[in-house]
Design a protein around this motif. Structure first.
Motif, PDB file in Angstrom:
ATOM      1  N   VAL A   1     -32.367  36.189  -9.335  1.00 33.10           N
ATOM      2  CA  VAL A   1     -30.911  36.664  -9.198  1.00 33.10           C
ATOM      3  C   VAL A   1     -30.614  36.692  -7.595  1.00 33.10           C
ATOM      4  CG1 VAL A   1     -29.443  38.376  -9.090  1.00 33.10           C
ATOM      5  CG2 VAL A   1     -30.898  37.796 -11.140  1.00 33.10           C
ATOM      6  N   LEU A   2     -31.621  37.016  -6.570  1.00 28.73           N
ATOM      7  CA  LEU A   2     -31.480  37.137  -5.220  1.00 28.73           C
ATOM      8  C   LEU A   2     -31.426  35.835  -4.732  1.00 28.73           C
ATOM      9  CD1 LEU A   2     -33.901  40.052  -5.000  1.00 28.73           C
ATOM     10  CD2 LEU A   2     -31.604  40.308  -4.623  1.00 28.73           C
ATOM     11  N   VAL A   3     -32.123  34.885  -5.007  1.00 27.71           N
ATOM     12  CA  VAL A   3     -31.951  33.671  -4.517  1.00 27.71           C
ATOM     13  C   VAL A   3     -30.833  32.893  -4.847  1.00 27.71           C
ATOM     14  CG1 VAL A   3     -33.127  31.146  -4.884  1.00 27.71           C
ATOM     15  CG2 VAL A   3     -34.569  33.367  -4.522  1.00 27.71           C
ATOM     16  N   ALA A   4     -30.383  33.399  -6.052  1.00 29.05           N
ATOM     17  CA  ALA A   4     -28.856  32.875  -6.202  1.00 29.05           C
ATOM     18  C   ALA A   4     -27.916  33.281  -5.461  1.00 29.05           C
ATOM     19  CB  ALA A   4     -28.465  32.904  -8.033  1.00 29.05           C
ATOM     20  N   GLU A   5     -28.075  34.651  -4.955  1.00 31.22           N
ATOM     21  CA  GLU A   5     -27.184  35.244  -3.969  1.00 31.22           C
ATOM     22  C   GLU A   5     -27.252  34.348  -2.809  1.00 31.22           C
ATOM     23  OE1 GLU A   5     -25.011  37.622  -4.037  1.00 31.22           O
ATOM     24  OE2 GLU A   5     -25.462  39.009  -6.029  1.00 31.22           O
ATOM     25  N   PHE A   6     -28.615  33.751  -2.303  1.00 32.91           N
ATOM     26  CA  PHE A   6     -28.676  33.228  -1.058  1.00 32.91           C
ATOM     27  C   PHE A   6     -28.092  31.745  -1.225  1.00 32.91           C
ATOM     28  CE2 PHE A   6     -32.032  34.986   1.718  1.00 32.91           C
ATOM     29  CZ  PHE A   6     -31.760  36.261   1.390  1.00 32.91           C
ATOM     30  N   VAL A   7     -28.168  31.156  -2.433  1.00 31.28           N
ATOM     31  CA  VAL A   7     -27.864  29.864  -2.466  1.00 31.28           C
ATOM     32  C   VAL A   7     -26.091  30.112  -2.433  1.00 31.28           C
ATOM     33  CG1 VAL A   7     -27.416  28.024  -4.388  1.00 31.28           C
ATOM     34  CG2 VAL A   7     -29.393  28.922  -4.064  1.00 31.28           C
ATOM     35  N   GLY A   8     -25.378  31.168  -2.886  1.00 36.07           N
ATOM     36  CA  GLY A   8     -24.035  31.386  -2.882  1.00 36.07           C
ATOM     37  C   GLY A   8     -23.585  31.400  -1.455  1.00 36.07           C
ATOM     38  N   LYS A   9     -24.430  32.056  -0.783  1.00 36.28           N
ATOM     39  CA  LYS A   9     -24.132  32.144   0.664  1.00 36.28           C
ATOM     40  C   LYS A   9     -24.458  31.010   1.609  1.00 36.28           C
ATOM     41  CE  LYS A   9     -22.913  36.614   1.592  1.00 36.28           C
ATOM     42  NZ  LYS A   9     -21.852  36.825   2.404  1.00 36.28           N
ATOM     43  N   ARG A  10     -24.804  29.880   0.963  1.00 32.31           N
ATOM     44  CA  ARG A  10     -25.433  28.701   1.544  1.00 32.31           C
ATOM     45  C   ARG A  10     -26.399  28.854   2.552  1.00 32.31           C
ATOM     46  NH1 ARG A  10     -22.009  24.531   0.792  1.00 32.31           N
ATOM     47  NH2 ARG A  10     -23.736  23.245   1.239  1.00 32.31           N
ATOM     48  N   TRP A  11     -27.394  29.955   2.472  1.00 31.59           N
ATOM     49  CA  TRP A  11     -28.393  30.320   3.164  1.00 31.59           C
ATOM     50  C   TRP A  11     -29.774  29.231   2.733  1.00 31.59           C
ATOM     51  CZ3 TRP A  11     -28.340  36.172   4.022  1.00 31.59           C
ATOM     52  CH2 TRP A  11     -27.330  36.598   5.063  1.00 31.59           C
ATOM     53  N   LEU A  12     -29.571  28.759   1.723  1.00 28.42           N
ATOM     54  CA  LEU A  12     -30.603  27.740   1.160  1.00 28.42           C
ATOM     55  C   LEU A  12     -30.033  26.979  -0.033  1.00 28.42           C
ATOM     56  CD1 LEU A  12     -31.889  28.855  -1.930  1.00 28.42           C
ATOM     57  CD2 LEU A  12     -33.292  30.373  -0.260  1.00 28.42           C
ATOM     58  N   GLY A  13     -30.566  25.934  -0.356  1.00 32.06           N
ATOM     59  CA  GLY A  13     -29.890  25.196  -1.556  1.00 32.06           C
ATOM     60  C   GLY A  13     -31.009  24.068  -1.578  1.00 32.06           C
ATOM     61  N   ASP A  14     -31.155  23.246  -2.984  1.00 37.06           N
ATOM     62  CA  ASP A  14     -31.951  22.408  -3.173  1.00 37.06           C
ATOM     63  C   ASP A  14     -31.478  21.091  -2.764  1.00 37.06           C
ATOM     64  OD1 ASP A  14     -34.180  23.850  -4.265  1.00 37.06           O
ATOM     65  OD2 ASP A  14     -33.378  23.582  -6.105  1.00 37.06           O
ATOM     66  N   ALA A  15     -30.073  20.714  -3.043  1.00 39.15           N
ATOM     67  CA  ALA A  15     -29.134  19.643  -2.408  1.00 39.15           C
ATOM     68  C   ALA A  15     -29.428  19.314  -1.024  1.00 39.15           C
ATOM     69  CB  ALA A  15     -27.993  19.612  -3.091  1.00 39.15           C
ATOM     70  N   ASP A  16     -29.241  20.522  -0.375  1.00 45.16           N
ATOM     71  CA  ASP A  16     -29.126  20.514   1.337  1.00 45.16           C
ATOM     72  C   ASP A  16     -30.605  20.223   1.750  1.00 45.16           C
ATOM     73  OD1 ASP A  16     -26.222  21.072   1.243  1.00 45.16           O
ATOM     74  OD2 ASP A  16     -26.496  23.314   1.645  1.00 45.16           O
ATOM     75  N   LEU A  17     -31.424  20.812   1.165  1.00 47.83           N
ATOM     76  CA  LEU A  17     -32.927  20.696   1.624  1.00 47.83           C
ATOM     77  C   LEU A  17     -33.388  19.174   1.385  1.00 47.83           C
ATOM     78  CD1 LEU A  17     -35.598  21.616   2.722  1.00 47.83           C
ATOM     79  CD2 LEU A  17     -36.334  22.459   0.467  1.00 47.83           C
ATOM     80  N   ALA A  18     -33.137  18.731   0.184  1.00 47.26           N
ATOM     81  CA  ALA A  18     -33.279  17.250  -0.029  1.00 47.26           C
ATOM     82  C   ALA A  18     -32.626  16.317   0.644  1.00 47.26           C
ATOM     83  CB  ALA A  18     -32.838  16.850  -1.676  1.00 47.26           C
TER      84      ALA A  18
END
Length: 233
Positions: A116-133
């Motif tokens: 759930v917390l990682v999903a919050e980070f993804v929502g903030k664009r602080w991380l994300g699999d597509a961006d990292l790829a």
């Protein structure tokens, strides 16, 4: 993270630590505000100590009655400390969503809460699999001159989901031969004075370790070692 209440188990509350809604992501503009998100993260856009325990848990009387051992408050402290450590790690290097989840779990956060917390980070664009790829592919192509197979292995090792990895690889231009030749020409000077057959064999090995197919590697090695413009040979 559970507690006993009247003989029944219930999940401790998961607190929305960031506030506000998640930033939506559009497929036609992937990563367009990634820079702003990274800047916000680097500037310390969120900190766990901004959350008031009284706001999270209510009056102390309620806490003592419902949670006599302070388990909920202790769990919140674990989560806050784990999130602070995760933010510091993200400032140093990008993490996949699976890697970030594992980091939180290793720091004592239950997996379901970590997700759930990682999903919050993804929502903030602080991380994300597509961006990292996208970042990993760019680095592999422009700096390391790697072939498609090696790039796919990197994405798999970083636990990028298959569909996201496939999309990132599909966006690559079909220029393995050109990149292989460019890499081979960079290395050709190191084989000055080495018999041609030995040099070809070694250079082909280097190219294959970079993820280029045998045929592409052989062609690039032969062309690079026979290049009349190679001043080193």
């Amino acid at each position: 993270m559970t507690r006993e209440t009247g003989g029944e188990q219930s999940l401790a509350p998961v607190i929305p630590l960031f506030g506000g809604g998640a930033v939506s992501r559009t497929d036609d503009a992937p990563g367009e505000d990634r820079g702003e998100a990274c800047a916000e993260l680097s500037a310390g856009g969120w900190h766990s100590t901004w959350v008031d325990d009284d706001d999270l848990f209510g009056d102390d009387d309620d806490l003592d009655r419902d949670d006599p051992f302070g388990e909920t408050r202790a769990s919140s402290a674990v989560i806050s400390a784990a999130l602070d450590r995760l933010i510091k790690r993200l400032r140093r290097r990008g993490l996949s969503e699976a890697e970030a989840t594992d980091e939180l779990v290793a720091d004592g956060v239950e997996k379901t809460v970590a997700q759930v917390l990682v999903a919050e980070f993804v929502g903030k664009r602080w991380l994300g699999d597509a961006d990292l790829a996208e970042q990993l592919v760019h680095t592999a192509v422009t700096r390391r001159r790697e072939g498609r197979r090696a790039i796919a292995q990197v994405l798999s090792k970083r636990r990028i989901p298959r569909e996201i990895a496939d999309a990132a690889l599909a966006a690559l231009p079909d220029d393995d031969s050109e990149r292989a030749l460019e890499f081979a020409r960079q290395k050709a000077g190191g084989y000055r004075g080495v018999p041609v057959d030995v040099a070809i064999r070694r250079l082909v090995g280097q190219l294959q370790r970079r993820g280029y197919p045998p045929g592409v590697a052989m062609s690039a090695a032969r062309l690079a070692l026979a290049d009349p413009h190679d001043e080193a040979r």
